[in-house]
Design an enzyme around this catalytic site. Structure first.
Site, PDB file in Angstrom:
ATOM      1  N   GLU A 248       0.839  -1.209   0.000  1.00 35.22           N
ATOM      2  CA  GLU A 248       0.000   0.000   0.000  1.00 35.22           C
ATOM      3  C   GLU A 248       0.872   1.257   0.000  1.00 35.22           C
ATOM      4  OE1 GLU A 248      -3.076  -0.061  -0.417  1.00 35.22           O
ATOM      5  OE2 GLU A 248      -3.579  -2.150   0.016  1.00 35.22           O
TER       6      GLU A 248
ATOM      7  N   CYS B  56      -7.373  -2.330   8.278  1.00 34.77           N
ATOM      8  CA  CYS B  56      -5.989  -2.326   7.773  1.00 34.77           C
ATOM      9  C   CYS B  56      -5.487  -0.901   7.550  1.00 34.77           C
ATOM     10  CB  CYS B  56      -5.880  -3.141   6.493  1.00 34.77           C
ATOM     11  SG  CYS B  56      -6.124  -4.903   6.802  1.00 34.77           S
TER      12      CYS B  56
ATOM     13  N   HIS C 104      -1.164  -5.709   1.539  1.00 32.14           N
ATOM     14  CA  HIS C 104      -2.336  -6.579   1.450  1.00 32.14           C
ATOM     15  C   HIS C 104      -1.995  -7.810   0.602  1.00 32.14           C
ATOM     16  CE1 HIS C 104      -5.542  -3.574   2.770  1.00 32.14           C
ATOM     17  NE2 HIS C 104      -5.887  -4.693   3.366  1.00 32.14           N
TER      18      HIS C 104
END
Ligand code: PCA
Length: 198
Positions: free
Chosen positions: A78, A141, A165
């Site tokens: 991310e 998250c 992820h």
């Protein structure tokens, strides 16, 4: 070098979570790296409070946070965590935030401080599907990634941190016709990142 790796257990309709399995598979040491696996609760208000004492006592050089993003077709580091929580479904304590700022008065967003392009290249070199993601969602998250990066920033810690992820694993695939990877490939991706990205 000390590396904390976090993961989660089941949540919503995902009874199993490959990141929890990966925590169990990780060695304690990989060459010069000490690895500290920590499972966090899928609970907005508890996940960072659970992790913070470990950050304070271990003083890690790196924090790699892992989570499941079912439906993704690659391992997705991310790029950014934003100061917002919003969800259709509940966390594991039944809480459903709607358009809520995570930390009032704090920055709108933090960028990951993991070496994203290096991680991308390492996984490509190992024939593992990878794609940098520009949204970690607004569920737990993103919430833990935001809290950790904010804490590092506010406390001036010398620590690289970010969230990755992962897709469903073949072993924990809950629905047919959904993309999944062998758990061992996801594990190898994490091992390669630990070994070669830092
Ligand atoms: N994935 C969820 C929370 C726990 C997990 O593994 C998310 O993407 O927010």
């Amino acid at each position: 070098m000390k590396i904390i790796v976090t993961g989660f257990g089941g949540f919503l309709d995902n009874d199993a979570n490959p990141t929890k399995e990966i925590l169990k598979m990780l060695p304690k040491k990989l060459k010069d790296k000490e690895i500290y696996p920590i499972e966090l609760p899928v609970v907005f208000d508890e996940c960072f409070n659970n992790l913070k004492p470990y950050i304070d006592s271990i003083k890690p050089d790196v924090i790699i946070m892992l989570g499941l993003a079912g439906g993704r077709m690659a391992i997705t580091p991310e790029r950014v965590a934003i100061n917002m929580k919003d969800s259709h479904g509940p966390d594991n304590l039944g809480y459903i935030p709607k358009d809520e700022i995570i930390i009032p008065g704090a920055k709108e967003a933090y960028f990951s401080s993991l070496p994203l392009r290096k991680i991308e290249q390492i996984l490509l070199d190992n024939n593992l599907a990878v794609s940098i993601s520009n949204s970690a969602g607004l569920y737990v998250c993103n919430n833990i990634m935001y809290h950790v990066l904010h804490y590092i920033d506010q406390s001036n810690l010398n620590c690289q941190a970010g969230f990755i992820h992962v897709p469903f694993s073949d072993e924990t695939l809950p629905k047919p016709n959904t993309f999944s990877m062998p758990l061992n490939d996801i594990y190898q991706a994490v091992i390669n990142i630990i070994e070669f990205a830092f």
